[in-house]
Design a protein around this motif. Structure first.
Motif, PDB file in Angstrom:
ATOM      1  N   ARG A  45     -80.231 -11.176-115.431  1.00 21.37           N
ATOM      2  CA  ARG A  45     -79.928  -9.744-115.581  1.00 21.37           C
ATOM      3  C   ARG A  45     -79.163  -9.478-116.869  1.00 21.37           C
ATOM      4  NH1 ARG A  45     -77.806  -7.845-109.654  1.00 21.37           N
ATOM      5  NH2 ARG A  45     -79.782  -8.056-108.574  1.00 21.37           N
ATOM      6  N   ALA A  46     -78.209 -10.363-117.171  1.00 21.38           N
ATOM      7  CA  ALA A  46     -77.426 -10.182-118.392  1.00 21.38           C
ATOM      8  C   ALA A  46     -78.326 -10.329-119.625  1.00 21.38           C
ATOM      9  CB  ALA A  46     -76.282 -11.184-118.445  1.00 21.38           C
ATOM     10  N   ALA A  47     -79.269 -11.254-119.589  1.00 22.40           N
ATOM     11  CA  ALA A  47     -80.186 -11.441-120.712  1.00 22.40           C
ATOM     12  C   ALA A  47     -81.063 -10.206-120.902  1.00 22.40           C
ATOM     13  CB  ALA A  47     -81.036 -12.682-120.487  1.00 22.40           C
ATOM     14  N   VAL A  48     -81.564  -9.641-119.817  1.00 21.38           N
ATOM     15  CA  VAL A  48     -82.392  -8.434-119.902  1.00 21.38           C
ATOM     16  C   VAL A  48     -81.564  -7.269-120.431  1.00 21.38           C
ATOM     17  CG1 VAL A  48     -83.657  -6.734-118.531  1.00 21.38           C
ATOM     18  CG2 VAL A  48     -84.031  -9.172-118.149  1.00 21.38           C
ATOM     19  N   LEU A  49     -80.317  -7.155-119.960  1.00 21.83           N
ATOM     20  CA  LEU A  49     -79.438  -6.082-120.435  1.00 21.83           C
ATOM     21  C   LEU A  49     -79.165  -6.232-121.933  1.00 21.83           C
ATOM     22  CD1 LEU A  49     -77.668  -3.648-119.733  1.00 21.83           C
ATOM     23  CD2 LEU A  49     -75.808  -5.252-119.297  1.00 21.83           C
ATOM     24  N   ALA A  50     -78.901  -7.433-122.398  1.00 18.63           N
ATOM     25  CA  ALA A  50     -78.670  -7.670-123.828  1.00 18.63           C
ATOM     26  C   ALA A  50     -79.919  -7.327-124.631  1.00 18.63           C
ATOM     27  CB  ALA A  50     -78.257  -9.124-124.055  1.00 18.63           C
ATOM     28  N   LEU A  51     -81.084  -7.683-124.125  1.00 16.76           N
ATOM     29  CA  LEU A  51     -82.337  -7.375-124.806  1.00 16.76           C
ATOM     30  C   LEU A  51     -82.559  -5.869-124.890  1.00 16.76           C
ATOM     31  CD1 LEU A  51     -84.908  -8.544-126.075  1.00 16.76           C
ATOM     32  CD2 LEU A  51     -85.951  -8.441-123.804  1.00 16.76           C
ATOM     33  N   VAL A  52     -82.261  -5.152-123.820  1.00 16.52           N
ATOM     34  CA  VAL A  52     -82.421  -3.689-123.808  1.00 16.52           C
ATOM     35  C   VAL A  52     -81.465  -3.045-124.801  1.00 16.52           C
ATOM     36  CG1 VAL A  52     -82.070  -1.627-122.391  1.00 16.52           C
ATOM     37  CG2 VAL A  52     -83.371  -3.555-121.485  1.00 16.52           C
ATOM     38  N   ILE A  53     -80.222  -3.505-124.839  1.00 20.86           N
ATOM     39  CA  ILE A  53     -79.239  -2.933-125.757  1.00 20.86           C
ATOM     40  C   ILE A  53     -79.644  -3.198-127.204  1.00 20.86           C
ATOM     41  CG2 ILE A  53     -76.852  -3.169-126.576  1.00 20.86           C
ATOM     42  CD1 ILE A  53     -76.023  -3.467-123.654  1.00 20.86           C
ATOM     43  N   CYS A  54     -80.084  -4.411-127.503  1.00 25.23           N
ATOM     44  CA  CYS A  54     -80.525  -4.724-128.869  1.00 25.23           C
ATOM     45  C   CYS A  54     -81.723  -3.878-129.274  1.00 25.23           C
ATOM     46  CB  CYS A  54     -80.856  -6.209-128.984  1.00 25.23           C
ATOM     47  SG  CYS A  54     -79.415  -7.269-128.963  1.00 25.23           S
ATOM     48  N   SER A  55     -82.663  -3.696-128.368  1.00 25.97           N
ATOM     49  CA  SER A  55     -83.840  -2.882-128.705  1.00 25.97           C
ATOM     50  C   SER A  55     -83.447  -1.420-128.906  1.00 25.97           C
ATOM     51  CB  SER A  55     -84.919  -3.032-127.637  1.00 25.97           C
ATOM     52  OG  SER A  55     -84.445  -2.541-126.399  1.00 25.97           O
ATOM     53  N   LEU A  56     -82.480  -0.906-128.143  1.00 24.18           N
ATOM     54  CA  LEU A  56     -82.002   0.469-128.347  1.00 24.18           C
ATOM     55  C   LEU A  56     -81.326   0.617-129.702  1.00 24.18           C
ATOM     56  CD1 LEU A  56     -80.613   1.489-124.843  1.00 24.18           C
ATOM     57  CD2 LEU A  56     -82.578   2.448-126.044  1.00 24.18           C
ATOM     58  N   VAL A  57     -80.513  -0.364-130.064  1.00 25.52           N
ATOM     59  CA  VAL A  57     -79.846  -0.304-131.365  1.00 25.52           C
ATOM     60  C   VAL A  57     -80.876  -0.305-132.487  1.00 25.52           C
ATOM     61  CG1 VAL A  57     -78.379  -1.632-132.946  1.00 25.52           C
ATOM     62  CG2 VAL A  57     -77.664  -1.298-130.587  1.00 25.52           C
ATOM     63  N   VAL A  58     -81.865  -1.157-132.396  1.00 21.72           N
ATOM     64  CA  VAL A  58     -82.899  -1.215-133.427  1.00 21.72           C
ATOM     65  C   VAL A  58     -83.708   0.073-133.444  1.00 21.72           C
ATOM     66  CG1 VAL A  58     -85.048  -2.392-134.074  1.00 21.72           C
ATOM     67  CG2 VAL A  58     -83.028  -3.725-133.463  1.00 21.72           C
ATOM     68  N   ALA A  59     -84.014   0.606-132.275  1.00 21.47           N
ATOM     69  CA  ALA A  59     -84.823   1.828-132.202  1.00 21.47           C
ATOM     70  C   ALA A  59     -84.064   3.043-132.731  1.00 21.47           C
ATOM     71  CB  ALA A  59     -85.271   2.069-130.766  1.00 21.47           C
TER      72      ALA A  59
END
Length: 172
Positions: A45-59
């Protein structure tokens, strides 16, 4: 019964208690000295959350950059519009001054060296050596630039232009 009595005797119990205590101390030291395998604290879950946050920052990075750039452009445009308004106000003031006959007359006297009927106009040349050597930087600069086209009166420029035009038509 003797064996049973021996089993519950104080000395036997103390010896068993000592052995158990020694075993516990040995286990504690062994546990303390041997490195524990680290538990991975990153769960799925933490890995998915980190991935979502990184993709939001990039987007959001590019639109945010565009927003900031457009805000600075808007500020520049507002500043330029304010400068243009100030310039328009200056030009309106100048236009109003030129509508005044006294201002036009004064400008004609200063710039074109006009005189009213009945008046006598004089042009007093500057002395050649008067301003030199007195330490006046402006006077020295005026003497150096006196021959420049922008510093001479209009009638001298006009006669010089006529002389040049007259000289250009004759063969040499």
């Amino acid at each position: 019964m003797a064996a049973e009595r021996d089993r519950f005797s104080t000395a036997t119990r103390l010896r068993a208690f000592g052995e158990q205590a020694a075993a516990r101390v040995y286990q504690a030291q062994t546990r303390r000295l041997t490195p524990r395998p680290r538990r991975v604290r990153l769960t799925g879950r933490a890995a998915v959350l980190a991935l979502v946050i990184c993709s939001l920052v990039v987007a959001l990075a590019y639109p945010l950059r565009q927003y900031i750039q457009q805000r600075s452009e808007i500020a520049d445009q507002r500043r330029q519009a304010e400068e243009a308004r100030d310039r328009v106000a200056e030009l309106r003031d100048e236009k109003a001054r030129w509508q005044d006959d006294a201002y036009v007359q004064r400008q004609a006297r200063e710039r074109l060296l006009y005189v009213l009927p009945g008046e006598i106009g004089y042009i007093v040349p500057e002395p050649d050596g008067g301003a030199e050597g007195d330490g006046d930087a402006e006077g020295d600069e005026r003497l150096e630039n006196r021959g420049a086209a922008g510093d001479r009166p209009w009638h001298e420029k006009m006669w010089e232009g006529l002389d040049r035009a007259d000289g250009a038509g004759t063969p040499q």
